[in-house]
Motif scaffolding. Structure first.
Motif, mmCIF file in Angstrom:
data_model
loop_
_atom_site.group_PDB
_atom_site.id
_atom_site.type_symbol
_atom_site.label_atom_id
_atom_site.label_comp_id
_atom_site.label_asym_id
_atom_site.label_seq_id
_atom_site.Cartn_x
_atom_site.Cartn_y
_atom_site.Cartn_z
ATOM 1 N N ASP A 1 0.882 -1.166 0.000
ATOM 2 C CA ASP A 1 0.000 0.000 0.000
ATOM 3 C C ASP A 1 0.922 1.218 0.000
ATOM 4 O O ASP A 1 1.540 1.540 1.022
ATOM 5 C CB ASP A 1 -0.913 -0.010 1.224
ATOM 6 N N LEU A 2 1.020 1.889 -1.124
ATOM 7 C CA LEU A 2 2.005 2.951 -1.331
ATOM 8 C C LEU A 2 1.348 4.313 -1.168
ATOM 9 O O LEU A 2 0.281 4.571 -1.755
ATOM 10 C CB LEU A 2 2.611 2.811 -2.723
ATOM 11 N N VAL A 3 1.979 5.178 -0.386
ATOM 12 C CA VAL A 3 1.414 6.487 -0.055
ATOM 13 C C VAL A 3 2.496 7.547 -0.205
ATOM 14 O O VAL A 3 3.642 7.331 0.207
ATOM 15 C CB VAL A 3 0.866 6.516 1.394
ATOM 16 N N GLY A 4 2.145 8.702 -0.767
ATOM 17 C CA GLY A 4 3.116 9.774 -0.890
ATOM 18 C C GLY A 4 2.495 11.146 -0.717
ATOM 19 O O GLY A 4 1.312 11.355 -1.018
ATOM 20 N N HIS A 5 3.296 12.073 -0.234
ATOM 21 C CA HIS A 5 2.866 13.468 -0.111
ATOM 22 C C HIS A 5 3.886 14.367 -0.786
ATOM 23 O O HIS A 5 5.092 14.123 -0.710
ATOM 24 C CB HIS A 5 2.734 13.873 1.362
#
Length: 244
Positions: A67-71
Motif C-alpha cells: 500500500d504505497l502512499v506519498g505526499h
C-alpha cells in the motif's frame, strides 16, 4: 503486505509521525529518500528518475505488493512508480503533488531550478528564516515546520536543487503514463494549498480513476495539519481496496 509512506521536500520520514500515530495497523513504514535524512548512494545524482529507480529497487526487496502512499514529491514519485511498475503496488494514495502539463512551478521551485539563484539561496539559508518563509508563504503550521527545517543539511540542500532541476518538464513527461496505474487510488489534497492548487488534485484523481478525492481544510502540508483526517481516509481506502 506493508504500507509504505514517502515524504516530500524539504521533509524526512518525520512528516508522517502524526499520521502514523493515528493508524491502527502495525505494518507501516516511512522511508527517507536518499539525501533526505538518508545517505545518497555512491554516484547518485538525485534526479527524478533516480528517485523512482531507487523506490522500485526498495519495493522489489519487500517481496509483495504494498500500500504505497506519498505526499508532495512523495506523491509524484510514488504515482510514477505505480504507473511504470503496477505489479509492486496493491493500493496507491497521494496528495499535494501535481503531475500535469498545465502545472506551473511555484516561485520557490523556480528559484531552486535556477542554477545561480538556487545555489545562492541554499548557501544563505538560515533555518529560522526558512521556516518563517514556509509558514508565511504556504500558510503552514509553525511548530512542525520549524522541526522539519531543523533537518535540512547540506546534502538535502544539494538534493533539492538536483531534483527540481531534473523536473522542469516533469508534468508533461509523466502525465501520459498515469493511465497505466491499475491500483485502487485515493487522492487527498489541501484545499488551501497555495503551491499546488486543489484543481490539480481533482485532475490527478480523474487521471487515476481514483475511488475518492478527499479535500481537506488545510494548506500544502495536510499530513501535518490534518493527520487524523489523512489517517482515517487511508484506512478507509485500504479497507475498500483490499477487502479487509
Amino acid at each position: 503486505m506493508p504500507a509504505i509512506l514517502i515524504h516530500g521536500v524539504p521533509d524526512t520520514h518525520r512528516v508522517w509521525n502524526g499520521v502514523r500515530r493515528r493508524l491502527t495497523r502495525s505494518d507501516v513504514e516511512a522511508w527517507d529518500l536518499p539525501g533526505f535524512g538518508n545517505p545518497r548512494p555512491e554516484g547518485f545524482d538525485a534526479g527524478k528518475q533516480e528517485y523512482v529507480d531507487w523506490l522500485i529497487e526498495r519495493l522489489e526487496r519487500v517481496g509483495e505488493p504494498v500500500d504505497l502512499v506519498g505526499h508532495d514529491w512523495g506523491c509524484i514519485l510514488t504515482a510514477r512508480v505505480a504507473s511504470v511498475r503496477p505489479d509492486l503496488v496493491r493500493t496507491w494514495a497521494g496528495g499535494n503533488g501535481p503531475i500535469s502539463s498545465r502545472y506551473v512551478w511555484h516561485p520557490l521551485a523556480k528559484l531552486w531550478q535556477d542554477p545561480v539563484e538556487g545555489e545562492r539561496f541554499m548557501a544563505a539559508l538560515d533555518p529560522a528564516s526558512f521556516a518563517k518563509d514556509l509558514v508565511d508563504g504556504f500558510d503552514a503550521p509553525a511548530e512542525p515546520v520549524e522541526e522539519m527545517v531543523r533537518h535540512v543539511d547540506d546534502t538535502m540542500k544539494d538534493s533539492i536543487l538536483r531534483l527540481y532541476r531534473s523536473a522542469v518538464t516533469m508534468g508533461a513527461e509523466w502525465e501520459p503514463a498515469l493511465s497505466k496505474v491499475t491500483a485502487p487510488s485515493l487522492v487527498f489534497w489541501g484545499a488551501r494549498d497555495p503551491a499546488c492548487p486543489i484543481e490539480f488534485g481533482h485532475e490527478l484523481g480523474e487521471a487515476l480513476h481514483a475511488t475518492r478525492v478527499v479535500t481537506l481544510d488545510s494548506n500544502h502540508w495536510t499530513v501535518l495539519e490534518r493527520p487524523a483526517e489523512v489517517a482515517a481516509a487511508l484506512e478507509a481506502h485500504w479497507a475498500q481496496g483490499t477487502g479487509r
